[in-house]
Design a protein around this motif. Structure first.
Motif, PDB file in Angstrom:
ATOM      1  N   ASN A 329       0.820  -1.211   0.000  1.00  0.00           N
ATOM      2  CA  ASN A 329       0.000   0.000   0.000  1.00  0.00           C
ATOM      3  C   ASN A 329       0.856   1.263   0.000  1.00  0.00           C
ATOM      4  OD1 ASN A 329      -2.572  -1.191  -0.048  1.00  0.00           O
ATOM      5  ND2 ASN A 329      -2.455  -1.619   2.138  1.00  0.00           N
ATOM      6  N   ALA A 330       2.140   1.121  -0.277  1.00  0.00           N
ATOM      7  CA  ALA A 330       3.042   2.258  -0.482  1.00  0.00           C
ATOM      8  C   ALA A 330       3.175   3.151   0.733  1.00  0.00           C
ATOM      9  CB  ALA A 330       2.598   3.077  -1.690  1.00  0.00           C
ATOM     10  N   GLY A 331       2.784   2.660   1.908  1.00  0.00           N
ATOM     11  CA  GLY A 331       2.909   3.475   3.107  1.00  0.00           C
ATOM     12  C   GLY A 331       1.851   4.533   3.257  1.00  0.00           C
ATOM     13  N   MET A 332       0.831   4.544   2.405  1.00  0.00           N
ATOM     14  CA  MET A 332      -0.183   5.595   2.477  1.00  0.00           C
ATOM     15  C   MET A 332      -1.116   5.383   3.654  1.00  0.00           C
ATOM     16  SD  MET A 332      -1.384   6.624  -1.371  1.00  0.00           S
ATOM     17  CE  MET A 332      -2.358   5.146  -1.553  1.00  0.00           C
ATOM     18  N   ALA A 333      -1.551   6.481   4.233  1.00  0.00           N
ATOM     19  CA  ALA A 333      -2.555   6.492   5.294  1.00  0.00           C
ATOM     20  C   ALA A 333      -3.107   7.904   5.374  1.00  0.00           C
ATOM     21  CB  ALA A 333      -1.941   6.069   6.636  1.00  0.00           C
ATOM     22  N   GLY A 334      -4.131   8.094   6.190  1.00  0.00           N
ATOM     23  CA  GLY A 334      -4.615   9.445   6.430  1.00  0.00           C
ATOM     24  C   GLY A 334      -5.588   9.954   5.398  1.00  0.00           C
ATOM     25  N   LEU A 335      -5.303  11.141   4.869  1.00  0.00           N
ATOM     26  CA  LEU A 335      -6.269  11.877   4.046  1.00  0.00           C
ATOM     27  C   LEU A 335      -6.223  11.399   2.596  1.00  0.00           C
ATOM     28  CD1 LEU A 335      -5.857  15.490   5.463  1.00  0.00           C
ATOM     29  CD2 LEU A 335      -7.274  13.602   6.286  1.00  0.00           C
ATOM     30  N   VAL A 336      -6.785  10.232   2.379  1.00  0.00           N
ATOM     31  CA  VAL A 336      -6.853   9.624   1.050  1.00  0.00           C
ATOM     32  C   VAL A 336      -8.246   9.037   0.877  1.00  0.00           C
ATOM     33  CG1 VAL A 336      -5.816   7.980  -0.573  1.00  0.00           C
ATOM     34  CG2 VAL A 336      -4.410   8.977   1.260  1.00  0.00           C
ATOM     35  N   VAL A 337      -8.873   9.313  -0.274  1.00  0.00           N
ATOM     36  CA  VAL A 337     -10.165   8.729  -0.623  1.00  0.00           C
ATOM     37  C   VAL A 337      -9.998   7.967  -1.931  1.00  0.00           C
ATOM     38  CG1 VAL A 337     -12.514   9.237  -1.416  1.00  0.00           C
ATOM     39  CG2 VAL A 337     -11.601  10.411   0.589  1.00  0.00           C
ATOM     40  N   GLY A 338     -10.490   6.727  -1.962  1.00  0.00           N
ATOM     41  CA  GLY A 338     -10.400   5.908  -3.154  1.00  0.00           C
ATOM     42  C   GLY A 338     -11.679   5.961  -3.968  1.00  0.00           C
ATOM     43  N   VAL A 339     -11.533   5.980  -5.284  1.00  0.00           N
ATOM     44  CA  VAL A 339     -12.661   6.063  -6.201  1.00  0.00           C
ATOM     45  C   VAL A 339     -12.529   4.962  -7.241  1.00  0.00           C
ATOM     46  CG1 VAL A 339     -13.800   7.468  -7.963  1.00  0.00           C
ATOM     47  CG2 VAL A 339     -12.939   8.547  -5.876  1.00  0.00           C
ATOM     48  N   ASN A 340     -13.601   4.201  -7.437  1.00  0.00           N
ATOM     49  CA  ASN A 340     -13.672   3.212  -8.501  1.00  0.00           C
ATOM     50  C   ASN A 340     -14.661   3.721  -9.543  1.00  0.00           C
ATOM     51  OD1 ASN A 340     -13.589   0.844 -10.056  1.00  0.00           O
ATOM     52  ND2 ASN A 340     -15.274  -0.056  -8.893  1.00  0.00           N
ATOM     53  N   VAL A 341     -14.160   4.072 -10.726  1.00  0.00           N
ATOM     54  CA  VAL A 341     -15.011   4.576 -11.791  1.00  0.00           C
ATOM     55  C   VAL A 341     -15.403   3.405 -12.684  1.00  0.00           C
ATOM     56  CG1 VAL A 341     -15.208   6.152 -13.744  1.00  0.00           C
ATOM     57  CG2 VAL A 341     -13.906   6.829 -11.708  1.00  0.00           C
ATOM     58  N   LEU A 342     -16.717   3.144 -12.748  1.00  0.00           N
ATOM     59  CA  LEU A 342     -17.251   2.068 -13.561  1.00  0.00           C
ATOM     60  C   LEU A 342     -17.510   2.562 -14.975  1.00  0.00           C
ATOM     61  CD1 LEU A 342     -19.843   0.832 -10.919  1.00  0.00           C
ATOM     62  CD2 LEU A 342     -17.586  -0.137 -11.374  1.00  0.00           C
ATOM     63  N   PRO A 343     -17.515   1.667 -15.962  1.00  0.00           N
ATOM     64  CA  PRO A 343     -17.814   2.101 -17.334  1.00  0.00           C
ATOM     65  C   PRO A 343     -19.186   2.748 -17.417  1.00  0.00           C
ATOM     66  CG  PRO A 343     -16.912  -0.119 -17.312  1.00  0.00           C
ATOM     67  CD  PRO A 343     -17.190   0.238 -15.880  1.00  0.00           C
ATOM     68  N   ALA A 344     -19.333   3.653 -18.374  1.00  0.00           N
ATOM     69  CA  ALA A 344     -20.609   4.322 -18.571  1.00  0.00           C
ATOM     70  C   ALA A 344     -21.691   3.313 -18.898  1.00  0.00           C
ATOM     71  CB  ALA A 344     -20.486   5.356 -19.691  1.00  0.00           C
ATOM     72  N   ALA A 345     -22.937   3.638 -18.503  1.00  0.00           N
ATOM     73  CA  ALA A 345     -24.054   2.728 -18.774  1.00  0.00           C
ATOM     74  C   ALA A 345     -24.194   2.465 -20.263  1.00  0.00           C
ATOM     75  CB  ALA A 345     -25.344   3.325 -18.209  1.00  0.00           C
ATOM     76  N   LYS A 346     -24.040   3.523 -21.062  1.00  0.00           N
ATOM     77  CA  LYS A 346     -24.031   3.385 -22.509  1.00  0.00           C
ATOM     78  C   LYS A 346     -22.640   3.769 -22.979  1.00  0.00           C
ATOM     79  CE  LYS A 346     -28.953   4.354 -23.244  1.00  0.00           C
ATOM     80  NZ  LYS A 346     -29.946   5.220 -23.942  1.00  0.00           N
ATOM     81  N   THR A 347     -21.924   2.777 -23.463  1.00  0.00           N
ATOM     82  CA  THR A 347     -20.541   3.015 -23.848  1.00  0.00           C
ATOM     83  C   THR A 347     -20.473   3.862 -25.106  1.00  0.00           C
ATOM     84  OG1 THR A 347     -19.924   0.876 -22.906  1.00  0.00           O
ATOM     85  CG2 THR A 347     -18.338   1.925 -24.406  1.00  0.00           C
ATOM     86  N   ALA A 348     -19.838   5.020 -24.980  1.00  0.00           N
ATOM     87  CA  ALA A 348     -19.657   5.881 -26.141  1.00  0.00           C
ATOM     88  C   ALA A 348     -18.522   5.344 -26.994  1.00  0.00           C
ATOM     89  CB  ALA A 348     -19.355   7.309 -25.689  1.00  0.00           C
ATOM     90  N   SER A 349     -18.536   5.705 -28.253  1.00  0.00           N
ATOM     91  CA  SER A 349     -17.471   5.273 -29.141  1.00  0.00           C
ATOM     92  C   SER A 349     -16.162   5.909 -28.697  1.00  0.00           C
ATOM     93  CB  SER A 349     -17.788   5.686 -30.582  1.00  0.00           C
ATOM     94  OG  SER A 349     -17.965   7.091 -30.662  1.00  0.00           O
ATOM     95  N   ALA A 350     -15.087   5.136 -28.796  1.00  0.00           N
ATOM     96  CA  ALA A 350     -13.786   5.625 -28.365  1.00  0.00           C
ATOM     97  C   ALA A 350     -13.354   6.803 -29.225  1.00  0.00           C
ATOM     98  CB  ALA A 350     -12.754   4.504 -28.461  1.00  0.00           C
ATOM     99  N   PRO A 351     -12.714   7.793 -28.618  1.00  0.00           N
ATOM    100  CA  PRO A 351     -12.245   8.934 -29.415  1.00  0.00           C
ATOM    101  C   PRO A 351     -11.254   8.478 -30.475  1.00  0.00           C
ATOM    102  CG  PRO A 351     -11.275   8.953 -27.219  1.00  0.00           C
ATOM    103  CD  PRO A 351     -12.333   7.900 -27.201  1.00  0.00           C
ATOM    104  N   LYS A 352     -11.344   9.098 -31.612  1.00  0.00           N
ATOM    105  CA  LYS A 352     -10.475   8.713 -32.710  1.00  0.00           C
ATOM    106  C   LYS A 352      -9.065   9.269 -32.481  1.00  0.00           C
ATOM    107  CE  LYS A 352     -14.137   8.372 -36.183  1.00  0.00           C
ATOM    108  NZ  LYS A 352     -14.625   8.854 -37.509  1.00  0.00           N
ATOM    109  N   VAL A 353      -8.103   8.411 -32.731  1.00  0.00           N
ATOM    110  CA  VAL A 353      -6.709   8.810 -32.614  1.00  0.00           C
ATOM    111  C   VAL A 353      -6.119   8.841 -34.014  1.00  0.00           C
ATOM    112  CG1 VAL A 353      -4.454   8.244 -31.651  1.00  0.00           C
ATOM    113  CG2 VAL A 353      -6.532   7.769 -30.332  1.00  0.00           C
ATOM    114  N   ALA A 354      -5.448   9.921 -34.320  1.00  0.00           N
ATOM    115  CA  ALA A 354      -4.883  10.049 -35.657  1.00  0.00           C
ATOM    116  C   ALA A 354      -3.963   8.881 -35.966  1.00  0.00           C
ATOM    117  CB  ALA A 354      -4.119  11.366 -35.779  1.00  0.00           C
TER     118      ALA A 354
END
Length: 633
Positions: A329-354
């Protein structure tokens, strides 16, 4: 032998095992997630009965190491840390009583009108409301105080209590958990947000690095973790009732600051004036509201970037080294909040990369660095495109600029040549979670990023979407590895531009160590050499604060008479400022919090010497001379 403060802590632990204090049964406080409001509103009046009493508190895992502290509770309910949230619509009248079940006088702040006329009245058992400069209601042991006042304008506020009339930041013992959120919602709105109250506990007389820092009553990894959906806006309120300021840093995303305030005031910014940042300074007693949109799935964190608030406390008797501080856990403690971002309900098309864009490839060697005539021994980043290692006696005290191009993919192979694990975090860069650099957390449910073991490698990939000034640094045992020198500037340029160190000047502030008492360094050294400039040439000055605790670092550029030059602020945290915020101003005592970057445009208008002076915690300072020469004929 224990220090007096730690001895008191040990006594508190032994007393807590009896579940009584002065003959009273001591209930266990619950961690308050600030989702429910206290009291009952009828006919436009919030009726609320509070009490203050001793309580057992588990700041980490329930049932393990604990403290006895003073805590707020609603009458008839268990105590809460932080205290019960008071949440009302704008214009609501608040009628509250506070019963003091402690064995000493207590002073309540924030539960009174903002005007000079205090409407609190004399109450039973000798409680004496006051209206002095500290805005305190004095309540004797066993007494009850009753208050009645109109709610403040919409915003994020708080109430708190202390054992004496000392300011908020002087609470370090049992009374340091006596605080709670006071939220006023605008008329006609429905709350859809999360409220975070930051508190700290410190044994009297102890080092600041013994601080136990908590968010809503818990310390990482026992702070609440959030499941969010990609694309859904998120509204958060932060309230600082601790003994310090905090530099709140978001990994992987920018957030918009909607307003800031304190105990009695709140300013909501106009939409055009709401800054986009990755790090927000929250002063002692300060509050701020933020909105952000999690755009990419994966695990992310927001944390205070001051090392003492995101690392294991140094000496806390009764707190064994637990899984919270395990190497993974890299020695972390204290003022840290974890966030798990789930995929969007409707998956948008991936941005185009040149198509057919070149992949810019780098090798970043993490190496031990010997002492020189200007620096102590430490660690170093050896950045190379060729694969050839820099001679050990030529290793830089901080990493050389890693220069990327907006919209073009890059791969950085990290090679760990240390005798201990490490990681690299790309501070401020919007990238995919597996490459964010928080070991054991970055990634997703299928794969998390491991620490880079000695002799190991890791390939980080990113395509930066914006140009600006960022930072790369270790996110493993930060107090040690940052103090050893594992940091450097990360510069992203617009397509077609080349990095020219003659006109692009970097000022990275750090410390030779992480206690905040070591010399302040500029680009890794305490006495930087003169910096040549040419009159009439436009320079981009990039300022970076990656010190351990210097959230109030200020800097000025002055002429030989002490008068400030003029420059134009053009970016913060890599985000270009709106035109209306880029006017010319004096280069005097601008500030950088820990983890912030700021960019300026500067054109020297006459030859001579200028002096860049930066001042930080405990009045540590560093100066660089800027020598302005006439243009060559």
């Amino acid at each position: 032998m224990l220090s007096p403060g730690n001895a008191l802590f040990a006594i508190a632990l032994s007393v807590s095992l009896t579940s009584t204090v002065l003959g009273q049964a001591v209930p266990t406080a619950s961690a308050n997630d600030n989702r429910s409001s206290a009291g009952l509103i009828r006919n436009g009046v919030l009726n609320l009965q509070l009490e203050i009493r001793p309580a057992l508190w588990y700041p980490e895992e329930d049932g393990k190491a604990h403290l006895i502290v003073s805590a707020f509770a609603e009458e008839g309910h268990i105590p809460q840390i932080p205290g019960p949230m008071i949440r009302v619509p704008e214009g609501t009248e608040i009628a509250a009583s506070v019963r003091n079940l402690l064995d000493h006088t207590i002073y309540i702040h924030g539960l009174s009108p903002r005007t000079e006329t205090n409407e609190a009245s004399q109450s039973e058992n000798g409680a004496t409301p006051t209206n002095d400069a500290t805005d305190a209601l004095e309540i004797a042991a066993g007494a009850v105080c009753q208050v009645r006042f109109k709610s403040r304008p919409p915003g994020s506020y708080y109430y708190w209590a202390s054992n004496d009339r000392q300011p908020l930041g002087m609470r370090t013992g049992a009374d340091s958990m006596l605080s709670g959120a006071l939220i006023v919602d605008a008329r006609g709105t429905r709350p859809d947000d999360q409220v975070f109250v930051v508190s700290t506990w410190l044994p009297a007389g102890s080092s600041p690095f013994s601080t136990l820092a908590t968010i809503n009553g818990k310390s990482w990894p026992y702070t609440e973790h959030f499941d969010l959906r990609a694309g859904d806006p998120v509204h958060w309120r932060w309230i600082n009732t601790s003994d310090s300021d905090h530099a709140m840093h978001m990994h992987g995303f920018y957030f918009q600051v909607n307003g800031t305030g304190d105990q009695n005031h709140f300013t909501t910014y106009q939409p055009s004036a709401r800054p986009m940042v990755v790090t927000q300074e929250m002063p002692l007693g300060g509050t701020f509201d933020m909105t952000w949109v999690p755009e990419r799935p994966g695990h992310w964190i927001i944390h205070c970037h001051m090392s003492m608030h995101m690392m294991m406390p140094e000496t806390l008797p009764g707190y064994p080294v637990s899984s919270a501080y395990a190497p993974e856990n890299a020695g972390m403690a204290g003022l840290v909040v974890g966030v798990n971002v789930l995929p969007a309900a409707k998956t948008a098309s991936a941005p185009k990369v040149a198509a057919n864009l070149p992949v810019h490839k780098f090798r970043l060697l993490v190496r031990e660095r010997p002492a020189t005539t200007q620096t102590f021994a430490g660690y170093s980043y050896d950045l190379t495109k060729s694969g050839r290692e820099t001679p050990v006696n030529e290793l830089p005290p901080v990493g050389n600029p890693l220069v990327l191009t907006r919209g073009e993919p890059a791969e950085i192979e990290i090679v760990n040549q240390l005798k201990e694990p490490t990681t690299v975090h790309w501070h401020g860069i919007e990238l995919e979670s597996p490459y964010d650099g928080v070991p054991g957390w970055s990634g997703n449910a299928m794969q998390t990023s491991p620490p880079i073991v000695p002799g190991g490698t890791f390939l980080a990939r990113m395509t930066p979407p914006r140009a600006g000034t960022f930072i790369y640094h270790s996110h493993w045992q930060e107090r040690k590895q940052l103090g050893e020198g594992l940091t450097g500037p990360l510069i992203v340029l617009p397509p077609g531009e080349k990095f020219d160190p003659a006109t692009d000047k970097i000022f990275l502030f750090s410390r030779d160590g992480m206690d905040g008492t070591e010399p302040l360094l500029l680009n890794g050294i305490p006495q930087p050499p003169p910096i040549p400039l040419t009159m009439g040439t436009r320079y981009r000055l990039r300022f970076i604060n990656i010190t351990p605790v210097d959230s109030d670092l200020t800097y000025s550029v002055l002429d030989t008479n002490g008068a400030p030059v003029q420059w134009r602020a053009i970016a913060k945290d890599g985000w270009d400022l709106p035109t209306e915020q880029t006017s010319l101003k004096n280069a005097r005592e601008d500030y950088l919090s820990v983890g912030e970057t700021r960019d300026y445009s500067f054109v020297p208008d006459k030859p001579g010497e200028l002096y860049l002076r930066a001042v930080a915690f405990q009045r540590m300072w560093v100066t660089a001379t800027l020598i302005v020469s006439p243009p060559k004929p």
